[in-house]
Scaffold this motif. Structure first.
Motif, PDB file in Angstrom:
ATOM      1  N   ASN A 125      78.171 -22.110-131.146  1.00 39.60           N
ATOM      2  CA  ASN A 125      79.377 -23.182-130.812  1.00 39.60           C
ATOM      3  C   ASN A 125      79.257 -24.567-132.192  1.00 39.60           C
ATOM      4  OD1 ASN A 125      81.316 -21.711-129.328  1.00 39.60           O
ATOM      5  ND2 ASN A 125      79.996 -22.814-127.677  1.00 39.60           N
ATOM      6  N   ILE A 126      80.042 -24.668-133.009  1.00 36.74           N
ATOM      7  CA  ILE A 126      79.479 -25.513-134.267  1.00 36.74           C
ATOM      8  C   ILE A 126      81.112 -26.234-134.744  1.00 36.74           C
ATOM      9  CG2 ILE A 126      79.511 -25.955-136.372  1.00 36.74           C
ATOM     10  CD1 ILE A 126      77.762 -22.858-136.732  1.00 36.74           C
ATOM     11  N   SER A 127      80.807 -27.560-134.540  1.00 38.48           N
ATOM     12  CA  SER A 127      81.859 -28.702-134.926  1.00 38.48           C
ATOM     13  C   SER A 127      81.144 -29.701-135.718  1.00 38.48           C
ATOM     14  CB  SER A 127      82.667 -29.282-133.754  1.00 38.48           C
ATOM     15  OG  SER A 127      82.470 -29.889-132.616  1.00 38.48           O
ATOM     16  N   ILE A 128      82.032 -30.320-136.709  1.00 41.62           N
ATOM     17  CA  ILE A 128      81.905 -31.718-137.196  1.00 41.62           C
ATOM     18  C   ILE A 128      83.501 -32.634-137.350  1.00 41.62           C
ATOM     19  CG2 ILE A 128      81.035 -30.077-138.655  1.00 41.62           C
ATOM     20  CD1 ILE A 128      83.114 -30.918-140.983  1.00 41.62           C
ATOM     21  N   LYS A 129      82.995 -33.989-137.255  1.00 36.48           N
ATOM     22  CA  LYS A 129      84.032 -34.588-136.944  1.00 36.48           C
ATOM     23  C   LYS A 129      85.521 -34.438-137.733  1.00 36.48           C
ATOM     24  CE  LYS A 129      82.284 -38.485-138.130  1.00 36.48           C
ATOM     25  NZ  LYS A 129      82.030 -39.829-138.885  1.00 36.48           N
ATOM     26  N   GLY A 130      86.927 -34.153-136.773  1.00 36.90           N
ATOM     27  CA  GLY A 130      87.720 -34.075-137.408  1.00 36.90           C
ATOM     28  C   GLY A 130      87.903 -32.569-137.546  1.00 36.90           C
ATOM     29  N   GLY A 131      86.978 -31.724-137.007  1.00 39.49           N
ATOM     30  CA  GLY A 131      86.632 -30.695-137.390  1.00 39.49           C
ATOM     31  C   GLY A 131      87.140 -30.260-136.199  1.00 39.49           C
ATOM     32  N   THR A 132      86.882 -28.233-136.109  1.00 38.74           N
ATOM     33  CA  THR A 132      87.525 -27.957-134.361  1.00 38.74           C
ATOM     34  C   THR A 132      86.631 -26.961-134.191  1.00 38.74           C
ATOM     35  OG1 THR A 132      89.467 -27.188-134.939  1.00 38.74           O
ATOM     36  CG2 THR A 132      88.681 -26.218-133.276  1.00 38.74           C
TER      37      THR A 132
END
Lengths: 633, 444
Positions: free
Chosen positions: A226-233
């Motif tokens: 499960n991967i996300s970045i700031k402002g991402g999903t």
């Protein structure tokens, strides 16, 4: 690819690790847990979303159902029964699997729940004959200490059927794998770098193997990320089988999300809104314009009775060709993924990549004219039968509009090069309901007692033990970190003290590094190979000094068997060795007399280069010394 | 409502005014659990059942809980809206009468409760393909588990079948639990000997809340059978194979549930199925040309007397038990599932002789199920005949039992009862067994 600053980017990664347990029986029946190629019978089935789900079932599943996708199941006789065929209710949960899972929960300081309920998780791609996967949470919370990564939950669940083949209307599975017990460990989103993701996966994998109760080999452990970045999903990436791939997957996904957010910015910069794109979205049948095209794909499509649709994407020039992952993926690739998955159509072209694929400038201009498009607009061409095209148009429209939100919630599948492709939208809320055929299982003292016996030894206690075995602190640390730690334990049990544990540990760690530095392909070396070498030392067939040479030779040459190389390096019988030494001494008598005591080195090097590791250096040295004494005196 | 909870767990919930469906938080050591309180389905009254936001349910014991508090009340719109409308729409061709079972149902994801979905709208929503075949109308007659079925319910079903034909329907589908479906099929067959169209019983072996359920295909084929079948018979329409390939239409008095769980559990015994249904092609293919044709009128004659007993004979059957039943109860008839060609131990012959003298009917079927009884071959058989036992040809024991209930409700005189029992009323006796009427198991 230049590395992003992951801290600035706010990278968050969580892992879900699925590991097959090595129990004699499956989780809910008495079939064995091996894989089996042989089968005599097959079943044909269809799945249909249950009533309460109509309208809210995920679009991919609904689409598959509407296409009437047929699932064919191979029925291997020793590894599947009526339970896998969904023709008999599940039996009670496999107690041994439960105990192993509880032991792992204990090792991770996770809180074991007081009563376990098996749930049905709806999965409608045919990988479960029932249309759901049976799964149960057994513990919550916990910590992987040295990485400061939290554990969210630990579940036991049944493995899915093994996919054999996939066509447009039919998917074939084998039932051998269905129902093999899995433990699923989900970490919190606490991982902060691509390398850490691999490390955490490795450590959890090792902990699992240290129970001695999990399956080994390809396909027995799978990671989801499960991967996300700031402002991402939070994006789910399924089915990573190789640990080495994890850092690349994380890197690629981070940059993909980064660029999708850039595209979102760009859209607003251009003054676009969803409404503008929607109201200026034009679709036309442009088949007529391609009657005499040189594009093979379009030509074939038309010959099969298909049509060509042209789409105008308002003011989106440059957006479809935008590289999300440099040289690997553009925004257009994402749209093409959706069209393939949801409308069952390949062959999508967009103006940022044209003219190409046999489509000419002239044809593009005609399409532009027909769609009343300016050079600021992007054009999309798709080919196929009308019904699918109509679906594809909706899909394309939806995906373009999603770009305004940034990153759509998706489940993606890992590809071999570390990139990913769209599989299906993430279900809004997990569709789970109780498996009423299996009674609740209260966790009692007896069960916990039994589980305690299976808890793997902690790294600290291992460290102490290894130092007692004679390993240096550094080597002990290294072997504890090594993915083949369990192999080390196994070989020590079998072959030491005759083969010192130090030799085994350094073969697994340092020797392999050395071999790699010599250009050897160490992926060729499997656990059986390492055991073969250690066993040869145990049987005094080879000297420990020849291990590196054997492995270098093995990994740098083609079509040779390890056995044959070992034979070449077999220790010489003492008489033969004595004869070689005598010969060399005799032919160097002058030198020896000149150098006196220092001649030892000369003779030693000549002998060693002659025997090439087929003798233990210590023994050779002793023999030379005693003989030289005589000669010199 | 905390009515599912008992004991200490109940007290805690009551004190805090926590109800099922509320969002709560529990602290236990350093673990904090947030989730929805579900109705308890634990056997242990010290357990709270919590649904986590990832969908999983877990059980948390009240022991060592440091804190429990309500976070949010269940919103009132989530409270279940119960609805059961009886549909009285425009004229239909096919009537679907529900008696229970889960051939069409909705699942409530929160609790896993499976609720029958039986209105016409719900059935069509579940199976839109029905619209391609016929105009259907659905009726909920009652909703009982198949194992709780009774002769008085058979009568009610038979009455509503009659009513549905009288209203102009040309075929009837009856949704029924599978356990006793074959008994109901026999009961309807004897009660409705003159039919204007097919009466098709259908059920599912995998409940319809799961994506792999056989119910959609079974129901679809049942509607195809009700619409296209040329006969006026009571039949059972179920999966033919474990695969979702086609369905078989079995004569109601010749069918038996032969497996506890498989989709293809229902099989014809001692007779060929009447037809098969190619559901993908929406086609009915006849397999057996010996069927009862549709009649101009549907005649209802549903009466049953349940003072009967099905005696499964076994070596060691205690004579006293049998004697007790024959002398100290109001029993009027026994169907014996005898061994082989139709035998019991010769020790029991005199009991049977006395019983038949007292006017109790004793009929013989075979526990082999396949094949016909013949009591002339061995001495014991001949002695049983001499004692007044009636051989019932190739009738299945359960069919003979239901038939006996029906016959006893119509006749008092033993001789007339015996005559009716061996008269082939609706195809329950097949006078001719061909070599292909026996299943083969293949292990190679």
């Amino acid at each position: 690819m230049s590395e992003l600053n992951y801290e600035e980017l706010g990278l968050k990664v969580g892992l879900e690790i699925h590991q097959q347990l090595n129990t004699p029986h499956k989780l809910f029946c008495n079939c064995s847990t091996n894989l089996e190629e042989e089968y005599k019978l097959t079943l044909e089935r269809y799945l249909r979303p249950a009533l309460s789900e109509l309208g809210e079932v995920d679009v991919a599943a609904l689409f598959e159902w509407k296409k009437g996708k047929k699932y064919v199941y191979r029925i291997p006789i020793t590894t599947s029964c009526l339970v896998e065929a969904d023709e008999e209710p599940p039996h009670a949960i496999n107690e041994e699997a439960l105990k192993i899972a509880l032991a792992i929960a204990m090792a991770l300081n996770s809180n074991i729940v007081d009563e376990i309920y098996v749930m049905r998780k709806i999965v409608i791609d045919g990988s479960n004959t029932t249309g759901f996967q049976r799964t149960a949470i057994i513990a919550l919370g916990g910590m992987l200490k040295d990485e400061e990564v939290s554990i969210q939950s630990i579940a036991v669940e049944e493995d899915a059927a093994r996919k054999i083949d996939e066509g447009t209307d039919q998917v074939t599975y084998s039932l051998d794998r269905l129902g093999i017990p899995l433990i699923e460990i989900s970490t919190g989103p606490d991982i902060r770098s691509p390398e850490q993701a691999e490390r955490v996966a490795l450590k959890i994998g090792q902990l699992l193997r240290m129970t001695g109760k999990v399956k080994r080999g390809i396909g027995t452990i799978r990671q989801d990320l499960n991967i996300s970045i700031k402002g991402g999903t939070k994006i789910e990436i399924k089915g990573v089988q190789k640990l080495e791939l994890i850092p690349d997957i994380v890197r690629y996904e981070a940059i993909r999300q980064f660029n999708l957010l850039k595209i979102k910015e760009e859209l607003y910069r251009r003054g676009l809104t969803k409404e503008l794109v929607l109201s200026n979205f034009v679709v036309k049948d442009v088949t007529e314009l391609f009657k005499n095209t040189n594009s093979k794909i379009i030509k074939n499509g038309i010959e099969k009775g298909g049509l060509v649709y042209g789409i105008r994407a308002y003011k989106l020039k440059g957006v479809l060709g935008w590289e999300l992952i440099p040289k690997k993926r553009r925004f257009g690739t994402e749209i093409a993924d959706y069209v393939r998955a949801l409308a069952g159509l390949g062959g999508l072209f967009h103006s940022d990549e044209l003219p190409n694929y046999g489509i000419t400038e002239e044809e593009i201009n005609k399409v532009r004219e027909a769609l009343n498009a300016t050079t600021e607009d992007a054009l999309i061409l798709i080919v196929g039968e009308r019904e699918r095209l109509d679906k594809a148009v909706e899909v394309i429209k939806d995906r373009i509009l999603l770009a305004f939100d940034g990153i759509p919630k998706e489940t993606r599948g890992a590809l071999d090069d570390g990139t990913t492709k769209f599989l299906r939208p993430q279900p809004g809320s997990a569709r789970m309901y109780p498996e009423t055929d299996i009674p609740p299982r209260r966790i009692d003292e007896k069960l916990l007692e039994d589980a305690k016996k299976l808890v793997p030894e902690s790294p600290e206690s291992k460290m102490k033990r290894y130092i007692v075995l004679g390993l240096s602190e550094e080597l002990a640390k290294e072997i504890i970190r090594d993915p083949r730690l369990d192999l080390f334990e196994e070989l020590v049990n079998k072959y030491s003290p005759r083969v010192p544990p130090v030799v085994i540990a350094s073969t697994i760690t340092n020797t392999l590094k050395y071999v790699k530095s010599k250009g050897g392909d160490i992926s060729k070396i499997n656990e059986e190979d390492i055991e073969e070498l250690i066993k040869s030392i145990y049987e005094s067939r080879i000297s420990k000094d020849s291990i590196s040479e054997i492995l270098v030779e093995y990994t740098t040459s083609k079509n040779v068997e390890l056995k044959d190389i070992i034979r070449k390096y077999e220790v010489l019988p003492i008489e033969e060795l004595e004869k070689i030494i005598d010969d060399i001494i005799n032919s160097n008598l002058d030198e020896i007399r000149k150098r006196k005591d220092k001649a030892v080195n000369l003779i030693m090097s000549k002998v060693m280069s002659k025997v090439k590791g087929r003798a233990d250096g210590k023994i050779v040295l002793e023999l030379i010394r005693s003989r030289l004494k005589n000669v010199i005196e | 409502m905390q009515e599912n909870y008992k004991g200490k767990a109940y007290d805690i919930l009551k004190n805090l005014n926590i109800e099922e469906g509320d969002l709560i938080e529990i602290k236990k050591g350093d673990l904090r659990i947030r989730g929805i309180l579900l109705p308890s389905y634990s056997k242990d009254d010290r357990i709270f059942v919590i649904k986590l936001d990832n969908g999983y349910n877990i059980g948390i014991s009240i022991d060592n809980i440091t804190e429990i508090k309500p976070i949010e009340k269940k919103s009132s719109k989530d409270r279940e809206s119960e609805r059961r409308e009886v549909h009285n729409g425009a004229k239909s061709e096919i009537k679907i009468i529900s008696t229970g079972g889960t051939i069409v149902s909705r699942v409530e994801y929160e609790t896993g409760a499976v609720r029958p979905a039986l209105t016409t709208e719900e059935i069509i929503q579940f199976l839109p393909e029905i619209n391609e075949i016929a105009k259907v109308d659905a009726e909920v007659l009652f909703s009982i588990l198949s194992e709780n079925m009774k002769p008085e319910f058979w009568v009610k079903i038979a009455e509503s079948v009659k009513k549905a034909f009288d209203e102009g329907n040309t075929g009837i589908v009856i949704a029924h639990g599978t356990d006793t479906m074959a008994y109901t099929a026999s009961a309807l067959a004897f009660s409705l000997r003159s039919l204007q169209g097919p009466v098709v019983l259908v059920g599912s072996q995998r409940s319809s809340d799961r994506p792999s359920s056989d119910s959609a295909i079974n129901l679809l084929s049942a509607v195809i059978t009700a619409k296209y079948a040329p006969f006026g018979e009571v039949v059972v329409n179920m999966h033919a194979e474990s695969s979702d390939t086609y369905a078989l239409v079995h004569r109601g008095v010749k069918v038996r549930k032969m497996h506890s769980s498989r989709r293809d559990a229902f099989q014809s015994v001692n007779d060929k199925p009447l037809a098969k249904v190619l559901w993908k092609e929406r086609k009915l293919v006849m397999l057996n040309e010996k069927y009862i044709s549709k009649k101009d009128e549907t005649l209802l004659d549903a009466k049953f007397d349940n003072r009967v007993f099905l005696l499964y004979y076994y070596p060691g059957l205690d004579r006293d038990f049998l004697e007790q039943m024959l002398t100290n109860t109001k029993i009027r008839g026994i169907i014996i599932a005898g061994t082989g060609l139709g035998h019991t131990s010769s020790d029991h012959i005199e009991l049977f002789r006395k019983a038949t003298k007292d006017g109790i009917f004793i009929g013989m079927t075979t526990q082999c199920l396949f094949g016909r009884v013949n009591m002339n071959v061995y001495t014991t058989g001949r002695q049983l005949l001499d004692a007044g036992v009636t051989p019932l040809e190739d009738m299945l024991p359960e069919v003979a039992l239901v038939k006996l209930m029906w016959v006893l409700a119509h006749e008092q005189d033993l001789e007339k009862i015996q005559n009716l029992m061996i008269t082939n009323l609706v195809g329950e006796i097949n006078p001719r067994h061909t070599l292909d009427l026996f299943p083969r198991w293949s292990y190679e």
